[in-house]
Design a protein around this motif. Structure first.
Motif, PDB file in Angstrom:
ATOM      1  N   ASP A  37       0.804  -1.216   0.000  1.00 22.63           N
ATOM      2  CA  ASP A  37       0.000   0.000   0.000  1.00 22.63           C
ATOM      3  C   ASP A  37       0.840   1.270   0.000  1.00 22.63           C
ATOM      4  O   ASP A  37       0.327   2.350  -0.263  1.00 22.63           O
ATOM      5  N   VAL A  38       2.127   1.143   0.296  1.00 21.15           N
ATOM      6  CA  VAL A  38       2.991   2.300   0.490  1.00 21.15           C
ATOM      7  C   VAL A  38       3.968   2.430  -0.680  1.00 21.15           C
ATOM      8  O   VAL A  38       4.622   1.458  -1.069  1.00 21.15           O
ATOM      9  N   GLN A  39       4.051   3.642  -1.217  1.00 16.78           N
ATOM     10  CA  GLN A  39       5.026   3.909  -2.258  1.00 16.78           C
ATOM     11  C   GLN A  39       6.436   3.886  -1.668  1.00 16.78           C
ATOM     12  O   GLN A  39       6.625   4.109  -0.479  1.00 16.78           O
ATOM     13  N   VAL A  40       7.422   3.614  -2.524  1.00 15.14           N
ATOM     14  CA  VAL A  40       8.808   3.509  -2.073  1.00 15.14           C
ATOM     15  C   VAL A  40       9.624   4.698  -2.555  1.00 15.14           C
ATOM     16  O   VAL A  40       9.282   5.360  -3.530  1.00 15.14           O
ATOM     17  N   ASP A  41      10.729   4.947  -1.834  1.00 18.21           N
ATOM     18  CA  ASP A  41      11.651   6.001  -2.246  1.00 18.21           C
ATOM     19  C   ASP A  41      12.835   5.378  -2.984  1.00 18.21           C
ATOM     20  O   ASP A  41      12.951   4.156  -3.116  1.00 18.21           O
ATOM     21  N   LEU A  42      13.719   6.231  -3.448  1.00 18.34           N
ATOM     22  CA  LEU A  42      14.867   5.766  -4.219  1.00 18.34           C
ATOM     23  C   LEU A  42      15.782   4.875  -3.383  1.00 18.34           C
ATOM     24  O   LEU A  42      16.326   3.886  -3.890  1.00 18.34           O
ATOM     25  N   GLU A  43      15.934   5.165  -2.112  1.00 18.84           N
ATOM     26  CA  GLU A  43      16.775   4.338  -1.248  1.00 18.84           C
ATOM     27  C   GLU A  43      16.218   2.917  -1.151  1.00 18.84           C
ATOM     28  O   GLU A  43      16.978   1.940  -1.145  1.00 18.84           O
ATOM     29  N   ASN A  44      14.917   2.767  -1.104  1.00 14.63           N
ATOM     30  CA  ASN A  44      14.299   1.446  -1.082  1.00 14.63           C
ATOM     31  C   ASN A  44      14.653   0.667  -2.348  1.00 14.63           C
ATOM     32  O   ASN A  44      15.025  -0.506  -2.286  1.00 14.63           O
ATOM     33  N   ARG A  45      14.544   1.325  -3.494  1.00 12.70           N
ATOM     34  CA  ARG A  45      14.868   0.637  -4.757  1.00 12.70           C
ATOM     35  C   ARG A  45      16.362   0.336  -4.833  1.00 12.70           C
ATOM     36  O   ARG A  45      16.759  -0.676  -5.385  1.00 12.70           O
ATOM     37  N   ARG A  46      17.200   1.183  -4.262  1.00 14.37           N
ATOM     38  CA  ARG A  46      18.632   0.937  -4.243  1.00 14.37           C
ATOM     39  C   ARG A  46      18.935  -0.327  -3.428  1.00 14.37           C
ATOM     40  O   ARG A  46      19.702  -1.185  -3.842  1.00 14.37           O
ATOM     41  N   GLN A  47      18.311  -0.450  -2.269  1.00 15.10           N
ATOM     42  CA  GLN A  47      18.516  -1.641  -1.434  1.00 15.10           C
ATOM     43  C   GLN A  47      17.987  -2.898  -2.129  1.00 15.10           C
ATOM     44  O   GLN A  47      18.621  -3.959  -2.075  1.00 15.10           O
ATOM     45  N   TRP A  48      16.845  -2.782  -2.782  1.00 13.13           N
ATOM     46  CA  TRP A  48      16.259  -3.892  -3.538  1.00 13.13           C
ATOM     47  C   TRP A  48      17.231  -4.340  -4.637  1.00 13.13           C
ATOM     48  O   TRP A  48      17.505  -5.536  -4.788  1.00 13.13           O
ATOM     49  N   TYR A  49      17.754  -3.385  -5.380  1.00 14.58           N
ATOM     50  CA  TYR A  49      18.694  -3.664  -6.474  1.00 14.58           C
ATOM     51  C   TYR A  49      19.981  -4.303  -5.934  1.00 14.58           C
ATOM     52  O   TYR A  49      20.444  -5.323  -6.452  1.00 14.58           O
ATOM     53  N   GLU A  50      20.539  -3.722  -4.895  1.00 12.92           N
ATOM     54  CA  GLU A  50      21.789  -4.247  -4.335  1.00 12.92           C
ATOM     55  C   GLU A  50      21.615  -5.655  -3.779  1.00 12.92           C
ATOM     56  O   GLU A  50      22.512  -6.485  -3.898  1.00 12.92           O
ATOM     57  N   ALA A  51      20.454  -5.949  -3.205  1.00 14.54           N
ATOM     58  CA  ALA A  51      20.191  -7.305  -2.705  1.00 14.54           C
ATOM     59  C   ALA A  51      20.177  -8.307  -3.856  1.00 14.54           C
ATOM     60  O   ALA A  51      20.716  -9.411  -3.729  1.00 14.54           O
ATOM     61  N   ARG A  52      19.605  -7.935  -4.983  1.00 13.78           N
ATOM     62  CA  ARG A  52      19.602  -8.828  -6.138  1.00 13.78           C
ATOM     63  C   ARG A  52      21.004  -8.985  -6.717  1.00 13.78           C
ATOM     64  O   ARG A  52      21.404 -10.092  -7.076  1.00 13.78           O
ATOM     65  N   MET A  53      21.723  -7.901  -6.787  1.00 18.45           N
ATOM     66  CA  MET A  53      23.090  -7.991  -7.310  1.00 18.45           C
ATOM     67  C   MET A  53      23.953  -8.885  -6.412  1.00 18.45           C
ATOM     68  O   MET A  53      24.741  -9.691  -6.906  1.00 18.45           O
ATOM     69  N   ALA A  54      23.790  -8.771  -5.108  1.00 19.81           N
ATOM     70  CA  ALA A  54      24.577  -9.579  -4.167  1.00 19.81           C
ATOM     71  C   ALA A  54      24.296 -11.067  -4.340  1.00 19.81           C
ATOM     72  O   ALA A  54      25.177 -11.898  -4.093  1.00 19.81           O
ATOM     73  N   ARG A  55      23.091 -11.417  -4.772  1.00 20.89           N
ATOM     74  CA  ARG A  55      22.714 -12.820  -4.963  1.00 20.89           C
ATOM     75  C   ARG A  55      22.987 -13.297  -6.386  1.00 20.89           C
ATOM     76  O   ARG A  55      22.728 -14.447  -6.717  1.00 20.89           O
ATOM     77  N   GLY A  56      23.469 -12.400  -7.248  1.00 23.19           N
ATOM     78  CA  GLY A  56      23.712 -12.775  -8.636  1.00 23.19           C
ATOM     79  C   GLY A  56      22.442 -12.865  -9.460  1.00 23.19           C
ATOM     80  O   GLY A  56      22.420 -13.514 -10.505  1.00 23.19           O
ATOM     81  N   PHE A  57      21.382 -12.193  -9.009  1.00 19.08           N
ATOM     82  CA  PHE A  57      20.110 -12.203  -9.715  1.00 19.08           C
ATOM     83  C   PHE A  57      20.038 -11.011 -10.671  1.00 19.08           C
ATOM     84  O   PHE A  57      20.442  -9.903 -10.319  1.00 19.08           O
ATOM     85  N   PRO A  58      19.482 -11.201 -11.849  1.00 18.94           N
ATOM     86  CA  PRO A  58      19.414 -10.105 -12.819  1.00 18.94           C
ATOM     87  C   PRO A  58      18.279  -9.129 -12.534  1.00 18.94           C
ATOM     88  O   PRO A  58      17.243  -9.490 -11.981  1.00 18.94           O
ATOM     89  N   VAL A  59      18.507  -7.892 -12.920  1.00 20.38           N
ATOM     90  CA  VAL A  59      17.464  -6.877 -13.021  1.00 20.38           C
ATOM     91  C   VAL A  59      17.602  -6.329 -14.435  1.00 20.38           C
ATOM     92  O   VAL A  59      18.658  -5.807 -14.805  1.00 20.38           O
ATOM     93  N   LEU A  60      16.562  -6.492 -15.225  1.00 24.46           N
ATOM     94  CA  LEU A  60      16.574  -6.056 -16.621  1.00 24.46           C
ATOM     95  C   LEU A  60      15.667  -4.846 -16.781  1.00 24.46           C
ATOM     96  O   LEU A  60      14.661  -4.720 -16.069  1.00 24.46           O
ATOM     97  N   VAL A  61      16.012  -3.977 -17.711  1.00 22.07           N
ATOM     98  CA  VAL A  61      15.156  -2.838 -18.028  1.00 22.07           C
ATOM     99  C   VAL A  61      14.899  -2.788 -19.518  1.00 22.07           C
ATOM    100  O   VAL A  61      15.731  -3.214 -20.327  1.00 22.07           O
ATOM    101  N   ALA A  62      13.731  -2.271 -19.863  1.00 24.94           N
ATOM    102  CA  ALA A  62      13.397  -1.957 -21.252  1.00 24.94           C
ATOM    103  C   ALA A  62      13.567  -0.456 -21.407  1.00 24.94           C
ATOM    104  O   ALA A  62      13.087   0.325 -20.575  1.00 24.94           O
ATOM    105  N   ILE A  63      14.257  -0.066 -22.464  1.00 27.15           N
ATOM    106  CA  ILE A  63      14.561   1.344 -22.721  1.00 27.15           C
ATOM    107  C   ILE A  63      13.893   1.767 -24.025  1.00 27.15           C
ATOM    108  O   ILE A  63      14.041   1.105 -25.058  1.00 27.15           O
TER     109      ILE A  63
END
Length: 174
Positions: A37-63
């Motif tokens: 229910d709660v929107q996230v800030d940039l720091e939240n997305r940074r932690q989310w991204y870093e957690a995936r990178m630490a596990r070797g999980f991909p994050v893909l984007v469409a540009i």
């Protein structure tokens, strides 16, 4: 009629996190795709991204036109050792560019990453009312594994949850 502009898919970088945040927050506010229910800030997305990178999980984007218009990622399905060969995926596309094949391209690229990394199963947990996401996953080869009735709530109502799965690899259990 002018054909839609082409888009590209690549691995996300920290510079993409603001675009990811905007798409995520739109889904939080306007859809049942994310049961928060709660929107996230940039720091939240940074932690989310870093957690995936630490596990070797991909994050893909469409540009498209130098802007992030979609993203896909996977993470642990469950946090127990026995589930280490299964992942749960997420795919989100910005409003205004949906229906152009971006979600399908992201999901196919994410499955390819999982295959390359030796993942055995990819699991999707989708609000049962989200027929578009269910159809997208089916198109890519996912099958419905089950439905949980009234598994959660959003917008003041109960939601059913459809689980879909895809056999990504055939590795031996370790």
């Amino acid at each position: 009629m002018t054909p839609p502009a082409s888009f590209s898919i690549r691995h996300a970088t920290p510079d993409d996190l603001e675009g990811i945040r905007v798409i995520y927050n739109h889904a939080v506010v306007h859809t049942t795709a994310i049961w928060n229910d709660v929107q996230v800030d940039l720091e939240n997305r940074r932690q989310w991204y870093e957690a995936r990178m630490a596990r070797g999980f991909p994050v893909l984007v469409a540009i498209l036109d130098n802007a992030v218009v979609g993203y896909a990622a996977y993470g642990d399905w469950r946090a127990f050792d026995g589930f280490r060969h299964s992942v749960e995926n997420s795919v989100y596309v910005a409003p205004g560019v949906q229906g152009r094949g971006i979600g399908e391209a992201l999901l196919r690229a994410l499955v390819a990453c999982a295959h390359e990394r030796g993942i055995h199963r990819m699991i999707a947990a989708i609000a049962s009312e989200n027929a578009i996401s269910i159809a997208l996953h089916a198109k890519v080869g996912f099958r419905t594994a089950g439905v949980f009735s009234e598994a959660g709530t959003k917008f003041g109502r109960w939601l059913d949850l459809t689980f879909m799965e895809l056999a990504v690899g055939q590795g031996k259990p370790a």
